[in-house]
Design a protein around this motif. Sequence first.
Motif, PDB file in Angstrom:
ATOM      1  N   ASN B 219      35.357  32.022  36.953  1.00 46.97           N
ATOM      2  CA  ASN B 219      34.956  33.377  36.607  1.00 46.97           C
ATOM      3  C   ASN B 219      35.355  34.336  37.715  1.00 46.97           C
ATOM      4  O   ASN B 219      35.067  34.096  38.885  1.00 46.97           O
ATOM      5  CB  ASN B 219      33.439  33.417  36.369  1.00 46.97           C
ATOM      6  CG  ASN B 219      32.954  34.817  36.085  1.00 46.97           C
ATOM      7  OD1 ASN B 219      32.622  35.550  37.000  1.00 46.97           O
ATOM      8  ND2 ASN B 219      32.951  35.190  34.832  1.00 46.97           N
ATOM      9  N   ASP B 220      36.009  35.417  37.334  1.00 50.03           N
ATOM     10  CA  ASP B 220      36.545  36.368  38.302  1.00 50.03           C
ATOM     11  C   ASP B 220      35.444  37.011  39.153  1.00 50.03           C
ATOM     12  O   ASP B 220      35.565  37.139  40.367  1.00 50.03           O
ATOM     13  CB  ASP B 220      37.314  37.452  37.529  1.00 50.03           C
ATOM     14  CG  ASP B 220      38.266  38.194  38.429  1.00 50.03           C
ATOM     15  OD1 ASP B 220      38.976  37.546  39.213  1.00 50.03           O
ATOM     16  OD2 ASP B 220      38.287  39.439  38.347  1.00 50.03           O
ATOM     17  N   THR B 235      39.697  33.102  41.812  1.00 54.05           N
ATOM     18  CA  THR B 235      39.568  32.805  40.395  1.00 54.05           C
ATOM     19  C   THR B 235      40.706  31.877  39.988  1.00 54.05           C
ATOM     20  O   THR B 235      41.858  32.150  40.312  1.00 54.05           O
ATOM     21  CB  THR B 235      39.722  34.096  39.559  1.00 54.05           C
ATOM     22  OG1 THR B 235      38.925  35.102  40.155  1.00 54.05           O
ATOM     23  CG2 THR B 235      39.316  33.861  38.118  1.00 54.05           C
TER      24      THR B 235
END
Lengths: 249, 444
Positions: B219-220, B235
């Motif tokens: 997840n960024d 990420t």
Amino acid sequence: MNLFPRPSKIVKEKKGAAKVAVIVTLYNYAKHVEECLDSIAAQTQSGIELIVVDDCSTDDGLDVVLAWLARNETGFAAHAVISHTTNMGLPYARNTAFLRASTDRVFVMDADNALYPRAVERCMQAMTQSGAAAVYTQLEFFGQRTGVGTADFWSAERLKPRNYIDAMALVSKAAWEKVDGYTQLNANGWEDYDFWCKFIEQELSCTYIPEILCRYRTHMTSMSHTETNPNAGALILQMSIRHPWLNLQ
Amino acid sequence: MDFKRFLGARPPLKAAAAQAAADPRALRGENEAIAASIAKFLDRTGLFDREAYVSNYPDVAKSGLDPLHHFVRVGVHIGRHFTSEETIARTWRKVLQHSLAPAKPFPDPADPSRYRVAIYVPSLGNFFMREIADVVKAGFDDAGVSAEIRDEKSPPPRDATHHIVIAPHEFFTLGEGKRWATDEFVSRAILFATEQIQTQWFARSLVFLLRAKAVADMNDQNAAIFRSAGIRALTVQPGYSENFAPFAQQTRTPPSSIAFAGLPEAVHSFDPATESFAARPLDVLFLGQHSPRRDKLLASYAEKFASLSTFLYVTQSSSPLTPAQNPMAASEVTAALLERSKILINLHRDEYTYFEWWRVMQAFWKKTVVVTEPCLPHPLFKPGVHYLEEAPRHIHHLTEWLAKTPEGQAKAEQVRERAFRDLTTQANAKIAALTLLRMGGAAE
């Protein structure tokens, strides 16, 4: 099945060639039964035989059904309204309806539930295609609580801890016969669970359609769930004896 | 955190594990150090909600301990909640305003082919984790790097230059995985983190993530939060790869699985080589675990969806999705369903609106149009361009328009072509594999 005579009488009937019977068991659901019947009349499936069994309701449900049928009878290939002269309970009432069905496929309903228009047709297609003994879809919960049902793919493993398949399903009459119909347990509420367990034991396989096509009405006191069923303890004991392969929690 | 100090000469893995187990005093000291590092992380990121923790758990006030110290010594071990929606909202605001540490590039290792990568995935975990491992490996294959998938029961590899652990919170805690949870191994590994920050799984995974050589988060926003606490994190979202077998080929006939038993004849006879969106036999596909939120939304779409051809799979099971127990735990089944579906519906499990990148990328791959509720932003994929976003209460209206009207179908064609193009060129598994290689640095 039971040895004693069936306390049922035919109130109204019309015979005819049908492809599938839709059976409705009715007990004190005068206020919901029209919605149920309307949803059956709206089915895309042709050649439906409608069978209503009134289990000696104390409200005017039977009159509501008769008045509705007077307006809608042309929509069905055949119909029958049967009345129990004494209250016999849901499993017994379903068996009464199965006995009456002239077709080898029977769609099981309760009078407070409803269908979306493609429900019966899709189940018929899937039964033809898969050759399953019964076919069921995902449910929509409506009424007191809204949500999605617990249906999932047919699996003995998944049935072990709890039931996840409602009675609302297309059932082959031969399979119903093979499992000796619905059984009245010591307490009310789990006859559908017991019914599916007997399918497993008879090696009858069912097919799941992952579409939401049937509607299950939720009430303040919904009998199907352990947490709200005051008979859960008795049922767990009896089911464990009837089906020792279960792993009830 | 200084990772370099872990990189010196180390005893073999087995000996290290035996030592750690043999000396309880050392273990206690290690626990204390770990608790302190988790406390520091939660403090620096602002993820810990003191007030919520104290008011949710009355025994905290009675203990006389500082709430944060109570959590890292007691609460984390019994799965307590440590944060709140408000706290995470605040953290996300910081991330989205780009005030948090941007990603620094890792040095490029020359000649990737000289490296050997070991990818570890828990054998007892969710099917999803194995699928991630497979696509990570496919990316290394694409990059010409030798890689193999192992599990917690495998013997220690002799010659791996890079160790990548998928789902560390499962790998190091289930079955024999515990024997890998040594400082010696963890500090040399790149941990591929999969958990959402509000969950107890995230809190438990910190024990490992904070000691790792580097963290690859899928997840960024999570990766940015890690960087804000001084952790080497990027990420990593492995995507398209022709070496990912279940998705590489079209499925002429659906796999023989009971998942397809109840589907209409049109689904069985459909040839996925058919180019047209409108010709796909399933209008709507949904695949997800049951949650109160999803149940409520799907029920509100039920009437509309009942008139469409759908596959709505909502599993109640809370145990890990495994192939032995569930026909849906198979990449081939997902691929065949996507190829036959016009639209994939994405509904979040809860109010934490993560971008469910892997499911979304799988749909892009099979040219299925993604209709989703609003998500956290993705660095590459944008609503209206690669996928379509709609308020939850209108998802079914948008779906019907796309599936059934010529205007909707034209829009669908446009979106799915663009999504496929950018997936294959900019979000492929090879890019992810090279990123992981860089994070691991030069061979030791």
